[in-house]
Design a protein around this motif. Structure first.
Motif, PDB file in Angstrom:
ATOM      1  N   GLN A 113      11.051   5.049  -0.943  1.00 23.39           N
ATOM      2  CA  GLN A 113      11.167   5.797   0.411  1.00 23.39           C
ATOM      3  C   GLN A 113      11.749   7.212   0.090  1.00 23.39           C
ATOM      4  OE1 GLN A 113      13.597   3.017   2.528  1.00 23.39           O
ATOM      5  NE2 GLN A 113      11.974   1.460   2.657  1.00 23.39           N
ATOM      6  N   ALA A 115      14.617   8.492  -0.735  1.00 16.50           N
ATOM      7  CA  ALA A 115      15.827   8.876   0.532  1.00 16.50           C
ATOM      8  C   ALA A 115      16.639  10.156   0.202  1.00 16.50           C
ATOM      9  CB  ALA A 115      16.838   7.837   0.705  1.00 16.50           C
ATOM     10  N   ARG A 120      14.904  14.761   3.774  1.00 10.32           N
ATOM     11  CA  ARG A 120      15.568  13.450   4.082  1.00 10.32           C
ATOM     12  C   ARG A 120      17.261  13.648   4.193  1.00 10.32           C
ATOM     13  NH1 ARG A 120      13.642   7.534   3.189  1.00 10.32           N
ATOM     14  NH2 ARG A 120      14.981   7.219   4.909  1.00 10.32           N
ATOM     15  N   GLU A 123      19.743  12.953   6.940  1.00  7.66           N
ATOM     16  CA  GLU A 123      20.158  11.421   6.805  1.00  7.66           C
ATOM     17  C   GLU A 123      21.539  10.874   6.041  1.00  7.66           C
ATOM     18  OE1 GLU A 123      16.510   8.972   6.127  1.00  7.66           O
ATOM     19  OE2 GLU A 123      15.357  10.539   7.080  1.00  7.66           O
ATOM     20  N   PRO A 206       5.936   9.001   4.545  1.00  9.28           N
ATOM     21  CA  PRO A 206       5.556   9.042   6.187  1.00  9.28           C
ATOM     22  C   PRO A 206       4.788  10.114   6.317  1.00  9.28           C
ATOM     23  CG  PRO A 206       7.966   8.487   5.860  1.00  9.28           C
ATOM     24  CD  PRO A 206       7.552   8.742   4.459  1.00  9.28           C
ATOM     25  N   GLU A 227      14.785  -0.171  -1.436  1.00 10.58           N
ATOM     26  CA  GLU A 227      13.993   0.302  -0.451  1.00 10.58           C
ATOM     27  C   GLU A 227      13.984  -0.687   1.087  1.00 10.58           C
ATOM     28  OE1 GLU A 227      13.069   3.095  -1.316  1.00 10.58           O
ATOM     29  OE2 GLU A 227      12.890   3.057  -3.403  1.00 10.58           O
ATOM     30  N   SER A 230      13.312  -2.198   6.915  1.00  9.74           N
ATOM     31  CA  SER A 230      13.692  -1.762   8.340  1.00  9.74           C
ATOM     32  C   SER A 230      12.840  -0.315   8.151  1.00  9.74           C
ATOM     33  CB  SER A 230      15.304  -1.190   8.472  1.00  9.74           C
ATOM     34  OG  SER A 230      15.640  -0.352   7.525  1.00  9.74           O
ATOM     35  N   GLU A 231      12.700   0.297   6.970  1.00  8.45           N
ATOM     36  CA  GLU A 231      11.924   1.571   6.895  1.00  8.45           C
ATOM     37  C   GLU A 231      10.483   1.198   6.836  1.00  8.45           C
ATOM     38  OE1 GLU A 231      11.230   5.758   6.584  1.00  8.45           O
ATOM     39  OE2 GLU A 231      13.190   4.520   7.258  1.00  8.45           O
ATOM     40  N   ARG A 234       9.268   0.569  10.245  1.00 10.35           N
ATOM     41  CA  ARG A 234       9.050   1.888  10.915  1.00 10.35           C
ATOM     42  C   ARG A 234       7.522   2.505  10.644  1.00 10.35           C
ATOM     43  NH1 ARG A 234      14.744   2.538  10.878  1.00 10.35           N
ATOM     44  NH2 ARG A 234      14.859   3.306   8.861  1.00 10.35           N
ATOM     45  N   TRP A 235       7.326   2.149   9.321  1.00 12.21           N
ATOM     46  CA  TRP A 235       6.129   2.863   8.862  1.00 12.21           C
ATOM     47  C   TRP A 235       4.745   1.933   9.637  1.00 12.21           C
ATOM     48  CZ3 TRP A 235       6.776   3.179   2.757  1.00 12.21           C
ATOM     49  CH2 TRP A 235       7.888   4.031   2.679  1.00 12.21           C
TER      50      TRP A 235
END
Length: 275
Positions: A113, A115, A120, A123, A206, A227, A230-231, A234-235
């Motif tokens: 992801q 991050a 990002r 975040e 994304p 990773e 939850s992400e 969303r994907w």
């Protein structure tokens, strides 16, 4: 075509290749800088070109995948990627789409992801945002990255990292530790590490998923410590994503941690891509 994650190698698919070979041709590669591949000197943004140096990045590895497809596979392909290999698979699929070549599907296994990417940054907690310029300055220094890599490239440290990545502790054996340790002891291995940890502004999943037409299926360990599932959920809202398979108790590399659970899902995902 199987694409490994950061610090891994083609042998990380040791428990997946035999079942897949029962139905299809299978290729597993070492990305440049890892496994048995060449490990050229890293060149970061703003650094002068040196003979034989390269800019380690997602597009470099995607170029490698596309070249392999063109020169070796020479036909329709499906791409399977774990961790950063998932981002590479998505970038390569987009390149192949743009070239008008057939991509049956992409399978993401706990895709990275990223991050810490600058895109990002909002975040991140305030202190991390404030300290980002210092971090970026430090990790450019070879005295630091080389020393850090030397400390990490030990069997005992690799085993501890694997115990985090594989929450059930299944399949953490001496063979796996040596598969990861041996490439890290080769000349130039610290250069790939330096290049990778300086990827602060590169491809993120994304953005690639938003543009992709190729069907994408995801397999994810619910207990991945790096990773979050939850992400991945969303994907699932992207139009190209067809399925998310969640695997309880498994971590960042479920294909190696519990191949008996992953292989049936992987085979079915590839069968769907054949249609």
């Amino acid at each position: 075509m199987l694409i490994h994650g950061f610090g891994a190698c083609k042998e990380h698919w040791r428990h997946n290749v035999p079942p897949l070979l029962g139905e299809r041709a299978v290729f597993a590669i070492d990305l440049l800088g890892f496994g048995e591949s060449d490990k050229p000197r890293s060149r970061l943004e703003g650094e002068p070109e040196e003979a034989g140096s390269c800019r380690y990045c997602i597009d470099l590895w995607a170029d490698q995948v596309v070249a392999f497809v063109d020169e070796v596979v020479q036909g329709p392909v499906q791409l399977v990627g774990n961790s950063i290999g998932g981002v590479v698979a998505l970038a390569a699929a987009r390149q192949l789409e743009q070239l008008g070549q057939s991509v049956g599907g992409v399978v993401l296994i706990d895709c990275a992801q990223r991050a810490l990417d600058d895109k990002r940054l909002a975040e991140q907690p305030p202190l991390r945002r404030w300290g980002r310029p210092l971090l970026k300055s430090l990790v450019r220094q070879r005295w630091l990255t080389g020393g850090l890599f030397h400390q990490l490239s030990k069997a005992s440290i690799i085993r501890k990292v694997l115990e985090q990545a594989y929450p059930t502790r299944q399949n953490i054996d001496d063979q796996l530790v040596q598969l990861l340790l041996q490439p890290a002891q080769q000349p130039g291995a610290s250069e790939a590490f330096r290049g990778f940890i300086n990827l602060f502004n590169d491809r993120i999943a994304p953005e690639l998923l938003a543009d992709l037409r190729t069907p994408v299926r995801m397999i994810w360990g619910q207990s991945d410590p790096w990773e979050p599932i939850s992400e991945a959920r969303r994907w699932s809202t992207f139009a190209c994503v067809q399925e998310l398979v969640e695997l309880p108790r498994l971590g960042h590399c479920p294909h190696d941690e519990a191949p008996d659970q992953v292989n049936p899902h992987l085979l079915e995902a590839l069968r769907q891509g054949d249609r």
